[in-house]
Scaffold this active site. Structure first.
Site, PDB file in Angstrom:
ATOM      1  N   TRP A 156     -53.561  70.069   3.809  1.00 52.78           N
ATOM      2  CA  TRP A 156     -53.124  70.478   2.461  1.00 52.78           C
ATOM      3  C   TRP A 156     -54.105  71.555   2.020  1.00 52.78           C
ATOM      4  CZ3 TRP A 156     -55.246  68.446  -2.559  1.00 52.78           C
ATOM      5  CH2 TRP A 156     -54.442  68.803  -3.641  1.00 52.78           C
ATOM      6  N   ASP A 179     -58.124  60.695   1.762  1.00 47.38           N
ATOM      7  CA  ASP A 179     -57.233  61.218   0.738  1.00 47.38           C
ATOM      8  C   ASP A 179     -55.911  60.468   0.882  1.00 47.38           C
ATOM      9  OD1 ASP A 179     -55.612  62.579  -0.973  1.00 47.38           O
ATOM     10  OD2 ASP A 179     -55.761  64.524   0.028  1.00 47.38           O
ATOM     11  N   LYS A 226     -46.791  60.884  -6.368  1.00 43.81           N
ATOM     12  CA  LYS A 226     -45.583  60.751  -5.545  1.00 43.81           C
ATOM     13  C   LYS A 226     -45.035  59.323  -5.599  1.00 43.81           C
ATOM     14  CE  LYS A 226     -47.546  64.500  -4.085  1.00 43.81           C
ATOM     15  NZ  LYS A 226     -47.217  65.878  -3.898  1.00 43.81           N
TER      16      LYS A 226
HETATM   17  C1  LIG Z   1     -52.676  65.533   0.866  1.00 44.67           C
HETATM   18  C2  LIG Z   1     -52.649  65.643  -0.628  1.00 44.67           C
HETATM   19  N1  LIG Z   1     -53.730  65.286  -1.318  1.00 44.67           N
HETATM   20  C3  LIG Z   1     -53.757  65.346  -2.653  1.00 44.67           C
HETATM   21  C4  LIG Z   1     -52.676  65.790  -3.371  1.00 44.67           C
HETATM   22  C5  LIG Z   1     -52.825  65.915  -4.861  1.00 44.67           C
HETATM   23  O1  LIG Z   1     -52.026  65.140  -5.614  1.00 44.67           O
HETATM   24  P1  LIG Z   1     -51.976  65.266  -7.192  1.00 44.67           P
HETATM   25  O2  LIG Z   1     -50.755  66.044  -7.524  1.00 44.67           O
HETATM   26  O3  LIG Z   1     -51.936  63.869  -7.667  1.00 44.67           O
HETATM   27  O4  LIG Z   1     -53.212  65.977  -7.655  1.00 44.67           O
HETATM   28  C6  LIG Z   1     -51.510  66.185  -2.693  1.00 44.67           C
HETATM   29  C7  LIG Z   1     -50.348  66.687  -3.433  1.00 44.67           C
HETATM   30  O5  LIG Z   1     -49.489  67.368  -2.955  1.00 44.67           O
HETATM   31  C8  LIG Z   1     -51.500  66.108  -1.279  1.00 44.67           C
HETATM   32  O6  LIG Z   1     -50.429  66.456  -0.576  1.00 44.67           O
END
Ligand SMILES: Cc1ncc(COP(=O)(O)O)c(C=O)c1O
Length: 413
Positions: free
Chosen positions: A141, A223, A259
């Site tokens: 990501w 994560d 999500k």
């Molecule tokens: C791997 C990963 N980590 C963290 C996040 C961050 O999520 P948030 O929208 O809750 O900040 C995402 C969101 O797409 C993600 O795909």
């Protein structure tokens, strides 16, 4: 004469790709358009989904006259923090029983990563450790890099993860990179449903990873942004995190409820710290409290309240698990339907990876030229890496997407 602007030398920054893609999609007037770029769940009618359990809890909150808008504590809502950590670590977690865990309510998973990164940049294994290598998976990501750079880390490296030829995990490369990493390096590990590849290590592979990390004194920062989305089962999706804890690691684990609760814009996240003993954890939290104070001072309440209410009520909890399963099952269905269509069309290449990958995303193997063709000629929006969000597929657009992918693969090299 008016003075020139103080900001005249500010360069225009590049837009964030995935948000730009959505903006382009919105402007597109072609009725066939499909958005496979966005990182959010969609129903079979291509609509965002407010989880029924969330709607129910929101109605309760609206009618609860005991609630108010006072500030939350700096570290967040205690019931939220404790229960969010509990679903990550498990009801019978030895670390919870031994009272050597703590947590910080954060603004989404991103906020949890950022508070963790800020803490590590100040205090990891001593002080002023911005020279400590931070390893992220290749690919990952894209914000992992940005968050750790913004926190001051100067040596962000990648570890091998994706084997493009095999369309699967490069376990050997990953283990080698861990073997060769300087001791005490920080490793960001996707807890499940790896973004963007949809490919996770198996439990046996996680054991091999943990072996090397233990021997090389590497720090696991998990994560967890998709708990429930990988298998439809919260416990199964937390297996890796729990295994590392059972092996005695000290870990950080960022959690996003964007999500799995569909609470994207409420910014609900949690950072769990598992330490060697309770005293260490208390001191760590005391420093995190200082960091939060100068960052957002104290977190927002609504989303955390919804999650805490759901996790502490057995009936609501069961209903939420059902809602998560509904989302996971629709994604699985779209995976098998897309694969079946591509195979029926005899689209060159193999497509078994579409059903073998898990979670929201699939790494299709489409190259940037094919992606461009899909966007420009077919109005199908996806990232240049070939990553697609399976939730953008519906029973209505599957045929169109499959024939378009077929055309892209057969016409464009
Ligand atoms: C791997 C990963 N980590 C963290 C996040 C961050 O999520 P948030 O929208 O809750 O900040 C995402 C969101 O797409 C993600 O795909």
């Amino acid at each position: 004469m008016a003075a020139a602007s103080l900001f005249r030398d500010v360069p225009q920054a590049q837009p964030v790709l995935v948000f730009k893609l959505t903006a382009d999609f919105r402007e597109d007037t072609d009725p066939r358009k499909v958005n496979l770029g966005v990182g959010a769940y969609r129903t079979d009618d291509c609509q965002p989904w407010v989880l029924p359990v969330v709607k129910k809890v929101e109605q309760r909150i609206a009618g609860d006259n005991t609630l108010n808008h006072e500030y939350l504590p700096i570290l967040g809502l205690p019931e939220f923090r404790a229960n969010a950590s509990r679903i990550a670590l498990g009801d019978d977690s030895p670390a919870i029983k031994e009272k050597r865990i703590g947590s910080v309510q954060c603004l989404g998973g991103t906020g949890a990563l950022r508070i963790g990164a800020e803490f590590l940049s100040r205090w990891y294994n001593g002080t002023n450790n911005t020279a400590t290598p931070v390893y992220v998976s290749s690919p990952t990501w894209e914000n992992h890099n940005g968050v750790f750079t913004a926190a001051g880390f100067k040596d962000i490296r990648t570890y091998r993860y994706w084997d493009a030829a095999k369309r699967g995990l490069n376990l050997e490369g990953l283990l080698q990179d861990m073997e060769n990493a300087p001791e005490f390096s920080i490793f960001i590990l996707h807890a499940c449903a790896h973004n963007p590849t949809g490919t996770d290590p198996t439990p046996d592979q996680w054991k091999q990873i943990a072996d090397v990390m233990k021997r090389r004194f590497l720090f696991p920062f998990f994560d967890s942004a998709y708990q429930g989305f990988a298998s439809g089962n919260l416990d199964k999706d937390a297996w890796a995190v729990r295994y590392f804890v059972s092996e005695g690691f000290e870990i950080f684990c960022s959690q996003s409820f964007s999500k799995n609760f569909g609470l994207y814009n409420e910014r609900v996240g949690n950072l769990t710290v598992v330490g060697k003993d309770g005293d260490n954890v208390l001191r760590v939290l005391s420093q995190m409290e200082k960091i939060v104070r100068v960052t957002w001072s104290n977190p927002p309440s609504q989303g955390a309240h919804i999650v805490a209410t759901t996790l502490t009520n057995p009936e609501l909890f069961a209903e939420w698990k059902g809602n998560v399963k509904t989302m996971a099952d629709r994604i699985l269905k779209m995976r098998s339907e897309l694969r079946a269509r591509l195979e029926a069309l005899r689209t060159p290449g193999t497509w078994n990876h579409i059903t073998e990958q898990i979670g929201m995303f699939s790494f299709t193997g489409l190259n940037p030229n094919q992606v461009e063709y899909l966007i420009k000629e077919k109005h199908i929006y996806l990232l240049p890496s070939g990553r697609i969000n399976m939730c953008g597929l519906t029973t209505k657009n599957l045929d169109y997407v499959a024939t378009s992918i077929h055309e892209a693969v057969t016409k464009v090299q």
